[in-house]
Design an enzyme around this catalytic site. Structure first.
Site, PDB file in Angstrom:
ATOM      1  CG  HIS A 155      36.187  -5.851 -93.202  1.00  0.00           C
ATOM      2  ND1 HIS A 155      35.278  -7.188 -92.986  1.00  0.00           N
ATOM      3  CD2 HIS A 155      37.186  -6.167 -93.701  1.00  0.00           C
ATOM      4  CE1 HIS A 155      36.520  -8.147 -93.276  1.00  0.00           C
ATOM      5  NE2 HIS A 155      37.266  -7.557 -93.418  1.00  0.00           N
ATOM      6  CG  HIS A 157      43.730  -7.463 -89.967  1.00  0.00           C
ATOM      7  ND1 HIS A 157      43.226  -8.807 -90.344  1.00  0.00           N
ATOM      8  CD2 HIS A 157      43.405  -7.063 -91.131  1.00  0.00           C
ATOM      9  CE1 HIS A 157      42.890  -8.810 -91.634  1.00  0.00           C
ATOM     10  NE2 HIS A 157      42.878  -8.865 -91.944  1.00  0.00           N
ATOM     11  CD  GLU A 197      40.987  -4.808 -92.956  1.00  0.00           C
ATOM     12  OE1 GLU A 197      39.813  -5.266 -92.060  1.00  0.00           O
ATOM     13  OE2 GLU A 197      41.529  -5.883 -93.314  1.00  0.00           O
TER      14      GLU A 197
HETATM   15  C1  LIG Z   1      50.396  -9.942 -95.630  1.00  0.00           C
HETATM   16  O1  LIG Z   1      48.287 -10.335 -95.577  1.00  0.00           O
HETATM   17  C2  LIG Z   1      47.305 -11.039 -95.983  1.00  0.00           C
HETATM   18  C3  LIG Z   1      46.562 -11.180 -95.127  1.00  0.00           C
HETATM   19  O2  LIG Z   1      46.752 -11.698 -93.844  1.00  0.00           O
HETATM   20  C4  LIG Z   1      48.236 -12.174 -96.306  1.00  0.00           C
HETATM   21  O3  LIG Z   1      47.572 -12.938 -97.559  1.00  0.00           O
HETATM   22  C5  LIG Z   1      49.494 -12.537 -97.364  1.00  0.00           C
HETATM   23  O4  LIG Z   1      49.932 -13.813 -97.387  1.00  0.00           O
HETATM   24  C6  LIG Z   1      50.495 -11.757 -96.308  1.00  0.00           C
HETATM   25  N1  LIG Z   1      51.629 -11.063 -97.172  1.00  0.00           N
HETATM   26  C7  LIG Z   1      53.032 -11.412 -96.677  1.00  0.00           C
HETATM   27  C8  LIG Z   1      53.781 -10.835 -97.616  1.00  0.00           C
HETATM   28  O5  LIG Z   1      53.027 -11.779 -95.125  1.00  0.00           O
END
Ligand SMILES: *[C@@H]1O[C@H](CO)[C@@H](O)[C@H](O)[C@H]1NC(C)=O
Ligand SMILES: *[C@@H]1O[C@H](CO)[C@@H](O)[C@H](O)[C@H]1NC(C)=O
Ligand SMILES: *[C@@H]1O[C@H](CO)[C@@H](O)[C@H](O)[C@H]1NC(C)=O
Ligand SMILES: *[C@@H]1O[C@H](CO)[C@@H](O)[C@H](O)[C@H]1NC(C)=O
Length: 282
Positions: free
Chosen positions: A150, A86, A146
């Protein structure tokens, strides 16, 4: 220059250092950074016993570093038997944090790719494309998010912290962005020391459509492997495992060349029982 042999030597050095002791590399040099006083070099972020003289030398803005990982199963991203990167976050010592600290340091995904290529990080890029995955869009959009959210908050990761910094240089030129290269290099090096999938699997915690796990089982497995407990993250609606945050203070240097000392994480955001570890391959 970032020749492959030097990078390989650096990785060998890191592996020898043990699972969590992320030490300065041998054979590969980040920086060059400004010269630091003996007093600063003796300090650790968030545990300093005297005032930090130069905030390029010891992280003062976000002295608690979080190496964070995703378990992306819906949709599945990255290798089926590995967590993915991440980011590397500068939290304050008290666990609060700030984001998007310096718009002038922001970069796009395409700029990140160009910078890493410019500095010879072809293996780094290949590794990022495999292990640093955006869950929805192109990987470069997670990388730039990122960095911009950050890494722009590091006091000790600024361009001004490099000894070859020139105030008159074009600060956005690819060749001026060693700070960007060092962020992606360091973040992946730390990730390589934190194999969450293997640590959990050793304790019998493996992705399953039928079994669920307790938070204590998960934390216990990671504590046994790494000596500290990360912050464990779940989807609030489904109690599915989604995130792992490993916490550190940084000793004797900045965020890119200091030694990362593991510390326990904060309160996890999963229910105590019934945690689902969804397989990536259905
Ligand atoms: C992708 O990750 C982001 C951050 O964690 C999250 O807000 C989002 O819902 C995620 N999207 C999917 C398609 O899982
Ligand atoms: C640690 O360093 C910060 C930044 O220089 C300073 O504000 C703080 O007082 C220092 N802590 C101690 C115990 O000296
Ligand atoms: C560098 O480029 C980014 C993205 O294009 C931009 O947001 C930023 O303001 C630029 N910084 C400088 C110092 O020109
Ligand atoms: C988590 O626990 C709370 C309190 O026991 C419960 O109401 C909720 O349904 C649980 N969430 C999930 C996703 O299981």
């Amino acid at each position: 220059m970032y020749i492959q042999a030097a990078v390989a030597a650096a990785l060998a050095g890191l592996a020898a250092a043990g699972p969590l002791a992320v030490s300065p590399r041998s054979g590969y040099t980040v920086g060059p950074f400004v010269t630091c006083s003996a007093s600063d070099k003796a300090q650790t972020s968030c545990r300093n016993t005297t005032a930090i003289e130069d905030d390029c030398c010891i992280e003062t803005r976000g002295g608690q570093l979080l190496a964070t990982q995703f378990w992306d199963a819906k949709p599945p991203k990255g290798p089926t038997a590995s967590w993915t990167i991440h980011g590397l976050w500068p939290d304050r010592c008290d666990g609060s944090y700030e984001g998007f600290c310096d718009p002038s340091r922001e970069v796009t995904g395409d700029q990140i790719t160009a910078i890493i290529e410019y500095f010879g990080g072809h293996n780094l890029l290949r590794y990022m494309r495999r292990y640093w995955k955006d869950n929805a869009s192109v990987d470069g959009s997670l990388w730039s998010h990122e960095y911009n959210k950050h890494a722009t908050c590091f006091s000790s990761g600024r361009q001004q912290c490099y000894s070859d910094f020139s105030p008159t240089a074009d600060l956005n030129a690819t060749s001026s962005r060693k700070d960007v290269f060092d962020f992606f290099y360091r973040t992946t090096e730390i990730f390589k020391t934190l194999d969450t999938y293997a640590a959990l699997a050793e304790a019998g915690v493996v992705p399953s459509l039928t079994r669920t796990y307790t938070l204590d089982e998960i934390k216990g497995a990671l504590k046994r492997k790494f000596g500290v407990t990360p912050t464990v993250g779940c989807d609030k609606e489904t109690n599915e495992l989604t995130e792992m945050w490993y916490h550190f203070h940084v000793k004797g240097g900045n965020v890119y060349n200091g030694e990362y000392l593991p510390i326990d994480g904060g309160k996890s955001f999963c229910n105590a029982t019934g945690i689902v570890y969804t397989p990536k391959k259905l």
